[in-house]
Design an enzyme around this catalytic site. Structure first.
Site, PDB file in Angstrom:
ATOM      1  N   CYS A 164       0.825  -1.218   0.000  1.00 52.44           N
ATOM      2  CA  CYS A 164       0.000   0.000   0.000  1.00 52.44           C
ATOM      3  C   CYS A 164       0.852   1.257   0.000  1.00 52.44           C
ATOM      4  O   CYS A 164       0.335   2.351  -0.164  1.00 52.44           O
ATOM      5  CB  CYS A 164      -0.910   0.015   1.225  1.00 52.44           C
ATOM      6  SG  CYS A 164      -2.254  -1.146   1.087  1.00 52.44           S
ATOM      7  N   VAL A 165       2.146   1.119   0.252  1.00 51.94           N
ATOM      8  CA  VAL A 165       3.002   2.320   0.257  1.00 51.94           C
ATOM      9  C   VAL A 165       4.139   2.146  -0.748  1.00 51.94           C
ATOM     10  O   VAL A 165       4.473   1.035  -1.132  1.00 51.94           O
ATOM     11  CB  VAL A 165       3.599   2.627   1.647  1.00 51.94           C
ATOM     12  CG1 VAL A 165       2.547   3.209   2.547  1.00 51.94           C
ATOM     13  CG2 VAL A 165       4.228   1.409   2.258  1.00 51.94           C
TER      14      VAL A 165
END
Lengths: 105, 169
Positions: A104-105
């Site tokens: 997600c990052v």
């Protein structure tokens, strides 16, 4: 399964449109996918990112995050976004013949 | 999955705890990673995340946080066991819980708050502070980290947010 043909060589793609087998990758594939992603010409800056991503993936078995590209690869985040606009991590991974990034990052 | 791509998102952060700030940073950064325009507007205690002296001192709320349990700050106890608020009141407990959480985040390659804000700014995401909250807390622009693009009124924020969804975290 989707596929793409570059210079008479056929590359199988996975369901996300990423190269199915990393070993099939070559520079012509990178150039063709880059065009598809709206990058007309791969410059030295692009190749620097592509080469780092491929070697890091070979070492670690995971697509490097934007943070890792900066910290370990020495690629400033600003440059990354300038080189691969509108979704740098995914675009660079796709051009580099790696799977779709999962984090997600 | 809808064919129409979200092009822009604006996120409001009104809380200053670690768990209040991180979701907005992850969503804002994630939006830029997808090629979307992203604005993050910090108001009330959310301003702590932009304050030079506070940015790396955000902590998990261990008092009055009924969702906190003995599993959550990675204490490896059952999730059904609530974290006693009376424990949370002891000095150092909030810092300890925060330290545990930050360690887990580092393992997932999630940066500390200051680095995360720099990353979002470098990615072209807009970081904005609320003017009214700044006035209320007697803060000046110089008190905030350099990555803050502007101090905005509510009206100016809505102008920036035009054309995309607004998320209040």
């Amino acid at each position: 399964m989707a596929e793409v043909t570059v210079d008479a060589k056929t590359f199988a793609l996975d369901e996300d449109g990423f190269l199915a087998d990393q070993n099939d990758w070559n520079e012509e594939f990178a150039k063709a996918i880059a065009k598809e992603e709206g990058i007309d010409e791969l410059t030295e800056g692009h190749w620097n990112v592509i080469n780092y991503m491929r070697s890091d993936y070979a070492d670690k078995g995971a697509v490097p995050t934007i943070r890792r590209l900066k910290k370990a690869g020495g690629i400033p985040t600003k440059d990354l976004y300038a080189l691969f606009p509108d979704g740098p991590a995914k675009k660079a991974a796709r051009i580099s013949g790696l799977p779709k990034p999962k984090g997600c990052v | 999955m809808s064919d129409e791509k979200i092009k822009k998102v604006s996120i409001i952060v009104a809380q200053g705890s670690l768990e209040g700030v991180y979701p907005a940073l992850i969503m804002g950064n994630g939006a830029r990673m997808e090629g979307m325009e992203a604005n993050i507007f910090f108001t009330f205690f959310g301003l702590n995340a932009l304050h030079k002296k506070m940015v790396n001192k955000l902590t998990v709320s261990t008092v009055g946080n009924s969702a906190l349990n003995m599993a959550m700050p990675m204490l490896k106890m059952p999730i059904t066991m609530p974290f006693p608020s009376i424990l949370g009141m002891l000095p150092g407990v909030s810092s300890f819980a925060s330290w545990l959480m930050k360690n887990e985040m580092e393992k997932l390659d999630i940066p500390p708050v200051d680095e995360f804000l720099e990353m979002i700014s470098d990615a072209g995401g807009g970081l904005y502070a609320c003017k009214l909250a700044m006035d209320m807390f007697k803060l000046e622009r110089e008190d905030l980290i350099d990555e803050v693009e502007d101090v905005l009124t509510v009206g100016e924020f809505y102008e920036k947010a035009a054309g995309g969804p607004i998320i209040f975290t």
